[in-house]
Design a protein around this motif. Structure first.
Motif, PDB file in Angstrom:
ATOM      1  N   ILE A  12       0.737  -0.894   0.119  1.00 39.14           N
ATOM      2  CA  ILE A  12       0.100  -0.089  -0.128  1.00 39.14           C
ATOM      3  C   ILE A  12       0.820   1.381  -0.019  1.00 39.14           C
ATOM      4  O   ILE A  12       0.717   2.143  -0.829  1.00 39.14           O
ATOM      5  CB  ILE A  12      -0.868  -0.121   1.201  1.00 39.14           C
ATOM      6  CG1 ILE A  12      -1.753  -1.225   1.247  1.00 39.14           C
ATOM      7  CG2 ILE A  12      -1.902   1.435   1.358  1.00 39.14           C
ATOM      8  CD1 ILE A  12      -2.659  -1.287   2.433  1.00 39.14           C
ATOM      9  N   VAL A 179      -7.015  -5.964  -0.434  1.00 40.80           N
ATOM     10  CA  VAL A 179      -6.626  -4.897  -1.234  1.00 40.80           C
ATOM     11  C   VAL A 179      -6.180  -5.939  -2.601  1.00 40.80           C
ATOM     12  O   VAL A 179      -5.157  -6.684  -2.453  1.00 40.80           O
ATOM     13  CB  VAL A 179      -5.072  -4.152  -0.795  1.00 40.80           C
ATOM     14  CG1 VAL A 179      -4.883  -3.038  -1.725  1.00 40.80           C
ATOM     15  CG2 VAL A 179      -5.716  -3.463   0.621  1.00 40.80           C
ATOM     16  N   GLY A 181      -4.335  -5.646  -6.319  1.00 34.64           N
ATOM     17  CA  GLY A 181      -3.228  -4.852  -7.272  1.00 34.64           C
ATOM     18  C   GLY A 181      -2.325  -5.729  -7.585  1.00 34.64           C
ATOM     19  O   GLY A 181      -2.380  -6.862  -7.539  1.00 34.64           O
ATOM     20  N   ARG A 214      -6.172  -1.469  -5.010  1.00 35.32           N
ATOM     21  CA  ARG A 214      -4.942  -0.584  -4.438  1.00 35.32           C
ATOM     22  C   ARG A 214      -4.907   0.908  -4.746  1.00 35.32           C
ATOM     23  O   ARG A 214      -4.829   1.733  -4.036  1.00 35.32           O
ATOM     24  CB  ARG A 214      -3.794  -1.325  -4.848  1.00 35.32           C
ATOM     25  CG  ARG A 214      -2.388  -0.702  -4.084  1.00 35.32           C
ATOM     26  CD  ARG A 214      -1.286  -1.336  -4.434  1.00 35.32           C
ATOM     27  NE  ARG A 214      -0.786  -1.172  -5.570  1.00 35.32           N
ATOM     28  CZ  ARG A 214       0.570  -1.279  -5.995  1.00 35.32           C
ATOM     29  NH1 ARG A 214       1.541  -1.485  -4.999  1.00 35.32           N
ATOM     30  NH2 ARG A 214       0.754  -1.059  -7.250  1.00 35.32           N
ATOM     31  N   THR A 217      -7.335   2.575  -2.564  1.00 36.21           N
ATOM     32  CA  THR A 217      -6.720   2.333  -1.167  1.00 36.21           C
ATOM     33  C   THR A 217      -5.989   3.635  -0.573  1.00 36.21           C
ATOM     34  O   THR A 217      -6.165   4.354   0.149  1.00 36.21           O
ATOM     35  CB  THR A 217      -6.004   1.156  -0.766  1.00 36.21           C
ATOM     36  OG1 THR A 217      -6.761  -0.221  -1.074  1.00 36.21           O
ATOM     37  CG2 THR A 217      -5.479   0.862   0.751  1.00 36.21           C
TER      38      THR A 217
END
Length: 313
Positions: A12, A179, A181, A214, A217
């Motif tokens: 992240i 998440v 990604g 992501r 996020t």
């Protein structure tokens, strides 16, 4: 504006670093291995981040880097899914989060000028596991904390920096869902069996799968930092949670593969032990009510759109 990101070279943190740089922020990332961390920053930004050497334990060195910062983001913590949950691994997972928060508070106590905002990482595991379908019983930021290892870690992680509020710092708690990604994260663990036409849901397939792209996020964290009325806990999840079965079906459609081979719970328990129960076989249907209420505009609310963006871009 200057931000200090603990855990800034993580999954992240790297996305958030790139976004803040695009917004004109200066970004500082304390790291045990600055040169290694630099290679993880998005292409085009690696030389714009100020990587500084920090052993993770010394509050005075950390205070030097935090002096004059407008925002501090604490995302530091051992990956919960890299190894089987032995007692030693569980202790590492907990201490990597709690000790960093406690060291950060010691650093804040010696600053001449305090930051305006502190973002404290957390996870929707705070609510414990549930098989309840999404709807009136879905978890919101007002739901109580749950039981289990992940819930206790999340509670301790959040509590590690609560003293910042007594100092007058605006504190944001980001309870992040799954998440999704590229290259890293939970999604990558699902891809190999699907590539070999052996994909399917884990366990019953009815457990909650509260996902977030992501990019959202990072976008949500930046949004909360820049909106000075935002404080307290926020669920960082897309407003459209699904079941594990629906997630695997969507992934199969995007990859042009069937989702037909479920992995029974007993097999996951044999392979993963306690981790299987809390991390895979249980789940959460969590909704981002407070985040949506701030006016944040999600880039991805449709799961297939999110998966297609990640896997085909």
């Amino acid at each position: 504006m200057r931000a200090v990101i603990l855990g800034g070279s993580g999954f992240i943190g790297t996305a958030l670093s790139g976004l803040l740089l695009d917004k004109g922020w200066q970004v500082v990332i304390p790291s045990r291995n600055p040169e290694k961390g630099r290679f993880l920053i998005p292409q085009g930004h690696s030389m714009d981040v100020s990587f500084v050497l920090w052993d993770g334990n010394d509050p005075h060195t950390l205070a030097k880097y935090c002096e004059g910062a407008d925002a501090i983001i604490n995302l530091a913590g051992e990956n919960i899914a890299t190894a089987r949950w032995t007692e030693e691994q569980k202790q590492r997972i907990r201490l990597s989060r709690v000790q960093t928060g406690e060291v950060l508070i010691k650093a804040l106590n010696v600053l001449t000028v305090l930051p305006e905002v502190l973002v404290q990482g957390s996870a929707i595991g705070y609510y414990g596991g549930s098989q309840t379908l999404a709807g009136p019983d879905a978890y919101t930021e007002f739901s109580p904390s749950g039981e289990g290892f992940l819930a206790s870690v999340a509670k301790d992680w959040e509590a590690s920096t609560v003293e910042a509020e007594q100092m007058g710092i605006r504190r944001i708690i980001t309870r992040t869902g799954v998440v999704l990604g590229p290259n890293e994260g939970a999604l990558q663990k699902f891809l190999p069996p699907f590539r070999y036409f052996a994909g399917g849901p884990l366990g019953t397939g009815q457990q909650g799968f509260s996902w977030i792209h992501r990019d959202d996020t990072a976008g949500a964290i930046a949004h909360l930092i820049e909106n000075k009325d935002c404080a307290g806990p926020y669920n960082l999840t897309a407003p459209t949670p699904v079941t594990m079965r629906d997630f695997c079906s969507a992934l199969g459609r995007v990859m042009n593969r069937p989702s037909w081979l479920p992995v029974p719970g007993f097999m996951l328990r044999l392979m993963l032990g306690e981790m299987a129960e809390e991390l895979v076989l249980q789940g959460q249907f969590a909704l981002p009510g407070r985040l949506s209420g701030t006016g944040y505009n999600f880039r991805f609310t449709d799961l297939e759109d999110a998966l297609r963006n990640i896997l085909t871009s």
